[in-house]
Design a protein around this motif. Structure first.
Motif, PDB file in Angstrom:
ATOM      1  N   ARG A   1      71.428  32.218  51.981  1.00  0.00           N
ATOM      2  CA  ARG A   1      70.374  31.286  52.351  1.00  0.00           C
ATOM      3  C   ARG A   1      70.369  31.132  53.859  1.00  0.00           C
TER       4      ARG A   1
ATOM      5  N   SER B   1      61.758  27.722  50.183  1.00  0.00           N
ATOM      6  CA  SER B   1      61.612  26.342  49.769  1.00  0.00           C
ATOM      7  C   SER B   1      61.166  25.544  50.985  1.00  0.00           C
TER       8      SER B   1
ATOM      9  N   ALA C   1      72.910  15.917  39.748  1.00  0.00           N
ATOM     10  CA  ALA C   1      71.626  16.620  39.695  1.00  0.00           C
ATOM     11  C   ALA C   1      70.479  15.639  39.893  1.00  0.00           C
TER      12      ALA C   1
ATOM     13  N   SER D   1      69.748  20.453  41.538  1.00  0.00           N
ATOM     14  CA  SER D   1      70.121  20.301  42.942  1.00  0.00           C
ATOM     15  C   SER D   1      70.597  18.895  43.215  1.00  0.00           C
TER      16      SER D   1
ATOM     17  N   TYR E   1      64.603  20.487  49.874  1.00  0.00           N
ATOM     18  CA  TYR E   1      64.673  21.857  50.395  1.00  0.00           C
ATOM     19  C   TYR E   1      65.949  22.155  51.178  1.00  0.00           C
TER      20      TYR E   1
ATOM     21  N   ASP F   1      69.085  21.490  49.992  1.00  0.00           N
ATOM     22  CA  ASP F   1      70.198  21.694  49.086  1.00  0.00           C
ATOM     23  C   ASP F   1      69.952  22.908  48.200  1.00  0.00           C
ATOM     24  N   THR F   2      71.029  23.559  47.908  1.00  0.00           N
ATOM     25  CA  THR F   2      70.951  24.724  47.029  1.00  0.00           C
ATOM     26  C   THR F   2      70.604  24.299  45.613  1.00  0.00           C
ATOM     27  N   GLN F   3      69.834  25.132  44.969  1.00  0.00           N
ATOM     28  CA  GLN F   3      69.541  24.935  43.558  1.00  0.00           C
ATOM     29  C   GLN F   3      70.521  25.781  42.768  1.00  0.00           C
ATOM     30  N   TYR F   4      71.218  25.145  41.852  1.00  0.00           N
ATOM     31  CA  TYR F   4      72.157  25.876  41.003  1.00  0.00           C
ATOM     32  C   TYR F   4      71.491  26.139  39.668  1.00  0.00           C
TER      33      TYR F   4
END
Lengths: 114, 117
Positions: free
Chosen positions: A50, A94, B30, B97, B102, B104-107
């Motif tokens: 990322r 994003s 989450a 997340s 935007y 933070d990473t989405q797991y």
């Protein structure tokens, strides 16, 4: 709206050779995060890289990518591919525009041949 | 570490019936959960974005009447596919997340694969 373009649907490379997977994008926002996800057969996508910083190289697991806002690109590269790199690769972005969902490209299937 | 589980991993339902799938986040809160569908052609569609204590936002072509979602706390979300038909088949992915927009990473969970007969 935002969009991500991956022009190659299928890339085949011989083991040990370099590879570059293309990713370009369109967005109206300046503050955007970019991602590369890798999806192995019958598994969910996993984050590979990322970045949100222009002209900064990001590396992970031998792959690297540099965000170039001047050319709206975030290509994924590896100098020497392995058989285990065979997978589906997605570029995504994003943005902060109200909802932060990932916008995926169409994906590139990388096949590494022995 | 941050993990996301999805149940069931695979399910088959008869055309016109409904099917509920669950998403559980472990190791982080989450705050936001996005539900995606990956078609057999491997393209992604965002179904809806759910943030705890906020209204669920559905994308065009997806409705609450067809895909009701529950996100009652910071570790759990569920989605039901009502009156499933052939075009609903695919891999349903939950992306959770911690929630900063935007940043933070989405797991992703492993997905629930839905087959419709």
């Amino acid at each position: 709206g935002d969009s991500v373009t991956q022009t190659e649907g299928l890339v085949t490379v011989t083991e040990g050779l370099p590879v570059m997977l293309n990713c370009t994008y369109q967005t109206a926002y300046s503050d955007v995060a970019f991602f590369w996800y890798v999806q192995y057969l019958n598994e969910a996508p996993k984050l590979l890289l990322r970045s949100s910083t222009d002209n900064k190289r990001t590396e992970h697991q031998g792959f690297h990518a540099t965000l170039h806002k001047s050319s709206s690109s975030f290509h994924l590269q590896k100098s020497s591919v392995q058989l285990s790199d065979s997978a589906l690769y997605y570029c995504a972005l994003s943005d902060p525009g109200g909802s932060w969902q990932l916008i995926f490209g169409s994906g590139t299937q990388l096949t590494v041949m022995p | 570490g941050a993990l996301v589980y999805q149940y069931p991993r695979r399910t088959i339902c008869k055309s016109g019936t409904s099917m509920r799938m669950e998403c559980q986040a472990v190791g982080f809160q989450a705050t936001s959960v996005a539900w995606y569908r990956q078609s057999p052609q491997k393209t992604f569609e965002l179904i809806a974005l759910s943030t705890v204590n906020s209204a669920i936002k559905y994308e065009q072509n997806f409705t609450q009447e067809k895909f009701p979602i529950s996100h009652p706390n910071l570790s759990f979300s569920s989605m039901t596919v009502l009156n499933a038909y052939l075009e609903d088949r695919g891999l349903y992915l939950c992306g959770a997340s911690p929630g900063l927009p935007y940043q933070d990473t989405q797991y992703f969970g492993p997905g629930t694969r839905l087959l419709v007969l």
